[in-house]
Scaffold this active site. Structure first.
Site, PDB file in Angstrom:
ATOM      1  N   SER A   7       0.759  -1.172   0.037  1.00 54.02           N
ATOM      2  CA  SER A   7       0.078  -0.153   0.105  1.00 54.02           C
ATOM      3  C   SER A   7       0.871   1.175  -0.060  1.00 54.02           C
ATOM      4  CB  SER A   7      -0.830   0.064   1.252  1.00 54.02           C
ATOM      5  OG  SER A   7      -1.405   1.383   1.274  1.00 54.02           O
ATOM      6  N   HIS A  31      -0.987  -0.937  -4.613  1.00 55.83           N
ATOM      7  CA  HIS A  31      -2.268  -0.779  -3.976  1.00 55.83           C
ATOM      8  C   HIS A  31      -2.331   0.821  -3.598  1.00 55.83           C
ATOM      9  CE1 HIS A  31      -6.015  -2.103  -1.969  1.00 55.83           C
ATOM     10  NE2 HIS A  31      -5.472  -1.504  -0.954  1.00 55.83           N
ATOM     11  N   ASP A  33      -4.675   3.255  -1.599  1.00 55.37           N
ATOM     12  CA  ASP A  33      -5.686   3.658  -0.825  1.00 55.37           C
ATOM     13  C   ASP A  33      -6.147   5.221  -0.876  1.00 55.37           C
ATOM     14  OD1 ASP A  33      -6.252   1.307   0.654  1.00 55.37           O
ATOM     15  OD2 ASP A  33      -4.106   1.520   1.447  1.00 55.37           O
ATOM     16  N   MET A  35      -8.879   7.819   0.235  1.00 52.74           N
ATOM     17  CA  MET A  35      -9.971   8.381   1.241  1.00 52.74           C
ATOM     18  C   MET A  35     -10.389   9.559   1.144  1.00 52.74           C
ATOM     19  SD  MET A  35      -7.580   6.409   4.471  1.00 52.74           S
ATOM     20  CE  MET A  35      -6.717   5.084   4.113  1.00 52.74           C
ATOM     21  N   HIS A  64      -8.164   1.360  -4.402  1.00 53.20           N
ATOM     22  CA  HIS A  64      -9.434   1.008  -3.049  1.00 53.20           C
ATOM     23  C   HIS A  64      -9.827   2.307  -3.098  1.00 53.20           C
ATOM     24  CE1 HIS A  64     -10.231  -0.494   1.143  1.00 53.20           C
ATOM     25  NE2 HIS A  64     -11.216  -0.203   0.436  1.00 53.20           N
ATOM     26  N   MET A  66     -12.094   4.395  -1.091  1.00 53.84           N
ATOM     27  CA  MET A  66     -12.719   4.466   0.113  1.00 53.84           C
ATOM     28  C   MET A  66     -13.656   6.075   0.261  1.00 53.84           C
ATOM     29  SD  MET A  66      -9.962   2.954   2.822  1.00 53.84           S
ATOM     30  CE  MET A  66      -8.558   3.054   1.823  1.00 53.84           C
ATOM     31  N   MET A 139     -11.958  -6.199   4.394  1.00 52.60           N
ATOM     32  CA  MET A 139     -10.837  -5.302   5.127  1.00 52.60           C
ATOM     33  C   MET A 139     -10.827  -6.091   6.547  1.00 52.60           C
ATOM     34  SD  MET A 139     -10.273  -2.670   3.792  1.00 52.60           S
ATOM     35  CE  MET A 139      -9.465  -1.765   5.143  1.00 52.60           C
ATOM     36  N   ASP A 177      -6.979  -6.584   3.375  1.00 46.95           N
ATOM     37  CA  ASP A 177      -6.243  -5.243   3.741  1.00 46.95           C
ATOM     38  C   ASP A 177      -6.495  -5.046   5.021  1.00 46.95           C
ATOM     39  OD1 ASP A 177      -5.006  -3.033   3.583  1.00 46.95           O
ATOM     40  OD2 ASP A 177      -6.579  -1.884   2.024  1.00 46.95           O
TER      41      ASP A 177
END
Length: 218
Positions: A7, A31, A33, A35, A64, A66, A139, A177
């Site tokens: 990540s 990866h 992330d 957010m 990913h 979020m 998750m 994850d």
């Protein structure tokens, strides 16, 4: 299958190019992330970071999302060279959308599609979508922050999804994850995971490339 997806959230952003080049050589996926501080209680980075990563990435990028209304950004993901996109089941429900519509949209853009769930969402809620998904993201901590401890109940959740994938004869992979380490990687893979996302376990190690190898070979 044992794939390691470090990540970028835990990478050294002052030397991000160096870290991405290391991942190109040693990891299976990158990866990302993303957010927004709304769906999850933290803000990370967006496409101003992902786009330049895409210019030097030689292995697939896995985003990913979020965020609320992730469908607004599926096209941007594709434009940046992202190959895998996951959104949260919770986000689809907040938007009043049918998850299958978002999966179809991601596929239409030439990307692989995944649905993510937090630890408080029953894994059975993924079952109706397994045959249309390329992967599910379970998750193993609550989404929003890196460095959290792996939730032990996650092993059973992974096992239950693996059993249902096999029962349906689906091609869906399982990504996990959160909280993965050299100490628990073997048990995570044994439970049925295919893709292990790791942040701190890779980038906080004195030898990140060696940590990737150790996770894969655990």
């Amino acid at each position: 299958m044992r794939l390691i997806a470090p990540s970028v959230l835990s990478a050294d952003f002052l030397h991000l190019e160096q870290d991405i080049l290391m991942l190109n050589e040693h990891a299976d996926l990158i990866h990302l992330d993303v957010m927004d501080g709304s769906l999850v209680p933290n803000i990370s980075f967006g496409f101003s970071v992902i786009a330049p990563i895409g210019k030097i990435a030689s292995i697939p990028m896995d985003a990913h999302l979020m965020i609320v209304n992730p469908d607004k950004y599926f096209g941007t993901c594709a434009d940046c060279g992202v190959e895998m996109v996951s959104f949260h089941l919770e986000a689809a429900r907040l938007a009043g959308k049918e998850p299958s519509e978002w999966v179809e949209r991601i596929h239409s853009l030439g990307m692989k599609a995944g649905i993510a769930i937090n630890p408080d969402v029953p894994v059975e809620e993924l079952f109706p979508y397994l045959k249309e998904l390329d992967y599910v993201l379970i998750m193993t901590v609550f989404a929003g922050f890196g460095g959290q401890k792996f939730i032990e109940e996650s092993y059973l959740r992974i096992e239950n999804v693996r059993k249902e994938i096999d029962r349906q004869n689906a091609k869906c992979l399982i990504q996990i994850d959160g909280g993965a380490t050299k100490a628990n990687a073997s048990a995570i893979f044994t439970a049925g995971a295919d893709i292990l996302v790791a942040g701190s376990a890779v980038f906080k190690d004195v030898d990140p490339a060696g940590a990737i190898r150790a996770l894969r070979q655990a």
